[in-house]
Design a protein around this motif. Structure first.
Motif, PDB file in Angstrom:
ATOM      1  N   GLY A 162      -2.325  -3.009  -9.216  1.00 25.38           N
ATOM      2  CA  GLY A 162      -1.494  -1.830  -9.432  1.00 25.38           C
ATOM      3  C   GLY A 162      -1.340  -0.913  -8.253  1.00 25.38           C
ATOM      4  N   LEU A 163      -1.655  -1.408  -7.031  1.00 24.56           N
ATOM      5  CA  LEU A 163      -1.590  -0.561  -5.842  1.00 24.56           C
ATOM      6  C   LEU A 163      -0.599  -1.146  -4.841  1.00 24.56           C
ATOM      7  CD1 LEU A 163      -5.437  -0.001  -5.417  1.00 24.56           C
ATOM      8  CD2 LEU A 163      -3.799   1.558  -6.476  1.00 24.56           C
ATOM      9  N   ASP A 164       0.702  -0.977  -5.125  1.00 26.82           N
ATOM     10  CA  ASP A 164       1.691  -1.519  -4.199  1.00 26.82           C
ATOM     11  C   ASP A 164       1.771  -0.656  -2.951  1.00 26.82           C
ATOM     12  OD1 ASP A 164       3.348   0.713  -4.745  1.00 26.82           O
ATOM     13  OD2 ASP A 164       4.353  -0.343  -6.371  1.00 26.82           O
ATOM     14  N   GLU A 165       2.588  -1.055  -1.984  1.00 24.29           N
ATOM     15  CA  GLU A 165       2.623  -0.377  -0.686  1.00 24.29           C
ATOM     16  C   GLU A 165       3.018   1.089  -0.813  1.00 24.29           C
ATOM     17  OE1 GLU A 165       3.974  -2.530   2.872  1.00 24.29           O
ATOM     18  OE2 GLU A 165       4.551  -4.126   1.500  1.00 24.29           O
ATOM     19  N   ALA A 166       3.996   1.380  -1.658  1.00 25.99           N
ATOM     20  CA  ALA A 166       4.434   2.769  -1.831  1.00 25.99           C
ATOM     21  C   ALA A 166       3.314   3.620  -2.419  1.00 25.99           C
ATOM     22  CB  ALA A 166       5.669   2.820  -2.727  1.00 25.99           C
ATOM     23  N   VAL A 167       2.605   3.054  -3.381  1.00 29.02           N
ATOM     24  CA  VAL A 167       1.497   3.778  -4.013  1.00 29.02           C
ATOM     25  C   VAL A 167       0.386   4.032  -3.006  1.00 29.02           C
ATOM     26  CG1 VAL A 167      -0.327   3.575  -5.740  1.00 29.02           C
ATOM     27  CG2 VAL A 167       2.012   2.961  -6.340  1.00 29.02           C
ATOM     28  N   MET A 168       0.047   3.038  -2.182  1.00 25.23           N
ATOM     29  CA  MET A 168      -1.041   3.175  -1.220  1.00 25.23           C
ATOM     30  C   MET A 168      -0.748   4.227  -0.159  1.00 25.23           C
ATOM     31  SD  MET A 168      -3.752   1.350  -1.830  1.00 25.23           S
ATOM     32  CE  MET A 168      -4.570   1.110  -0.259  1.00 25.23           C
ATOM     33  N   ARG A 169       0.520   4.544   0.066  1.00 27.23           N
ATOM     34  CA  ARG A 169       0.870   5.570   1.058  1.00 27.23           C
ATOM     35  C   ARG A 169       0.841   6.975   0.485  1.00 27.23           C
ATOM     36  NH1 ARG A 169       4.779   1.631   2.803  1.00 27.23           N
ATOM     37  NH2 ARG A 169       6.360   2.626   1.512  1.00 27.23           N
ATOM     38  N   SER A 170       0.633   7.098  -0.809  1.00 23.04           N
ATOM     39  CA  SER A 170       0.650   8.409  -1.449  1.00 23.04           C
ATOM     40  C   SER A 170      -0.632   9.178  -1.170  1.00 23.04           C
ATOM     41  CB  SER A 170       0.829   8.246  -2.966  1.00 23.04           C
ATOM     42  OG  SER A 170       0.629   9.480  -3.622  1.00 23.04           O
ATOM     43  N   ALA A 171      -0.483  10.423  -0.721  1.00 18.63           N
ATOM     44  CA  ALA A 171      -1.660  11.263  -0.451  1.00 18.63           C
ATOM     45  C   ALA A 171      -2.372  11.650  -1.740  1.00 18.63           C
ATOM     46  CB  ALA A 171      -1.233  12.520   0.302  1.00 18.63           C
ATOM     47  N   ALA A 172      -1.648  11.599  -2.856  1.00 18.95           N
ATOM     48  CA  ALA A 172      -2.230  11.997  -4.140  1.00 18.95           C
ATOM     49  C   ALA A 172      -2.874  10.826  -4.879  1.00 18.95           C
ATOM     50  CB  ALA A 172      -1.150  12.621  -5.028  1.00 18.95           C
ATOM     51  N   LEU A 173      -2.852   9.641  -4.284  1.00 23.58           N
ATOM     52  CA  LEU A 173      -3.334   8.446  -4.965  1.00 23.58           C
ATOM     53  C   LEU A 173      -4.827   8.541  -5.279  1.00 23.58           C
ATOM     54  CD1 LEU A 173      -3.034   5.512  -5.949  1.00 23.58           C
ATOM     55  CD2 LEU A 173      -3.440   4.778  -3.592  1.00 23.58           C
ATOM     56  N   ARG A 174      -5.179   8.135  -6.491  1.00 25.06           N
ATOM     57  CA  ARG A 174      -6.570   7.925  -6.878  1.00 25.06           C
ATOM     58  C   ARG A 174      -6.668   6.530  -7.458  1.00 25.06           C
ATOM     59  NH1 ARG A 174      -6.441  11.813  -4.415  1.00 25.06           N
ATOM     60  NH2 ARG A 174      -7.480  13.812  -4.689  1.00 25.06           N
ATOM     61  N   VAL A 175      -7.733   5.824  -7.149  1.00 26.60           N
ATOM     62  CA  VAL A 175      -7.933   4.483  -7.685  1.00 26.60           C
ATOM     63  C   VAL A 175      -9.237   4.463  -8.466  1.00 26.60           C
ATOM     64  CG1 VAL A 175      -6.676   3.414  -5.790  1.00 26.60           C
ATOM     65  CG2 VAL A 175      -9.149   3.630  -5.634  1.00 26.60           C
ATOM     66  N   SER A 176      -9.337   3.519  -9.381  1.00 22.59           N
ATOM     67  CA  SER A 176     -10.554   3.411 -10.187  1.00 22.59           C
ATOM     68  C   SER A 176     -11.588   2.559  -9.470  1.00 22.59           C
ATOM     69  CB  SER A 176     -10.223   2.783 -11.549  1.00 22.59           C
ATOM     70  OG  SER A 176      -9.919   1.405 -11.393  1.00 22.59           O
TER      71      SER A 176
END
Length: 350
Positions: free
Chosen positions: A48-62
């Motif tokens: 669930g961590l595509d390239e656009a998501v990985m560039r997000s400063a607000a991203l949190r992963v489990s």
């Protein structure tokens, strides 16, 4: 079903596998893996961590997402010391806003204490603690879950201390070396990379993961110390910490409640009543955490299935029943969605 009220974890330095983290380690892991001609983006996309998501400063992963990616990266690169490489490749900016606070702190000890205090905001995947002892200024890194996959546990311990040493050398002096480093895992086949990186005695099979700073280094002024900048950044971190603590506690309590209730799952309405709030408000709070109740249930079930499949005893029917699936077919569909393989193939590969 009895109404269970799980104990609230301590918010200060606690860490849970239910919490979400900044993906700093995964970003550096992807960079280091590229050097092995191993490209992690397809794997990141699978969780669930595509390239656009990985560039997000607000991203949190489990932790589940992070652990899956780390385990596969170690397998694909074939590097038993991948954690050392990833830790040594980092810069203070990898720690986000806490990194700037560390640079502006008065002494190295102040920087260490600041990092420990705001570890929940830095993307750390271990639980940090630090205090002065007779041996020196001792930094400890505990695993968030003793049942972590062994390769992930080794990676996290290596990455933790390698990043601390690398960042200390970048910010306080390239000649820095700890007095000693201890790892709780067994000695690797090749210990050379450890002595080369840490430049001090390294012990394996220790009672805990522990790095000892010389007290003279702990008292050393930071080259970039700036009281005004430090105070300003600390104010911002305190605001983030308050918001983060509320979100983390909510996710942890909900996931503990779900895990304790399996094979049954409390309804969303039941959870709202337990939190003395409306369903609408609880749904909004989960959206602010970047998740949904359905996703939390799915994550807890996934963790339970993986735990059960590691054991030789339970049949697939047992696994399905204990994880709250209606039958083995529903379990198979879920495992294929999570891992792209059958439960039997997953069990063989765990």
């Amino acid at each position: 079903m009895p109404d269970k009220h799980p104990r609230m974890p301590s918010p200060g330095t606690s860490r849970s596998t239910s919490a979400t983290i900044q993906p700093n380690i995964l970003r550096y892991l992807a960079l280091v893996s590229d050097a092995y001609d191993v490209h992690l983006q397809p794997l990141l996309t699978d969780v669930g961590l595509d390239e656009a998501v990985m560039r997000s400063a607000a991203l949190r992963v489990s932790y589940r997402q992070g652990s899956v990616v780390i385990r596969r990266a170690v397998e694909l690169t074939g590097d038993a010391h991948l954690g050392l490489r990833v830790g040594a490749a980092q810069h203070l900016t990898a720690w986000g806003l806490p990194g700037f606070a560390l640079m502006a702190a008065d002494t190295l000890r102040d920087a260490i204490d600041t990092g420990v205090r705001f570890q929940n905001l830095s993307g750390a995947m271990v639980v940090w603690s630090a205090r002065p002892e007779d041996a020196g200024y001792v930094l400890r890194a505990e695993l968030p879950d003793p049942a972590l996959d062994p390769s992930v546990a080794v990676f996290l311990a290596e990455e933790a201390f390698a990043s601390v040493v690398a960042l200390t050398r970048l910010s306080a002096g390239a000649e820095f070396a700890p007095l000693s480093v201890g790892f709780a895992f067994r000695p690797p086949h090749d210990t050379g990379p450890f002595t080369e990186l840490f430049r001090c005695p390294v012990r394996f099979g220790a009672a805990e993961n522990r790095l000892v700073f010389p007290m003279a280094w702990a008292a050393r002024p930071m080259p970039g110390r700036d009281p005004v900048t430090y105070a300003a950044v600390m104010g911002l971190l305190e605001e983030q910490m308050t918001s983060r603590r509320d979100q983390q506690e909510l996710l942890e309590v909900l996931e503990i409640s779900i895990a304790q209730s399996l094979p049954d799952v409390p309804s969303f309405a039941d959870q709202a009543r337990r939190h003395a709030t409306s369903e609408r408000t609880l749904r909004r709070r989960l959206a602010e955490c970047g998740t949904t109740y359905e996703a939390l249930v799915d994550g807890v079930r996934r963790e339970r299935v993986e735990q059960l499949l590691r054991r030789p005893g339970p049949t697939l029917r047992d696994v399905a029943r204990q994880a709250g699936f209606s039958d083995v077919r529903a379990l198979r569909r879920a495992v294929r969605r999570w891992h792209g393989v059958t439960p039997g193939r997953l069990r063989a590969g765990i």
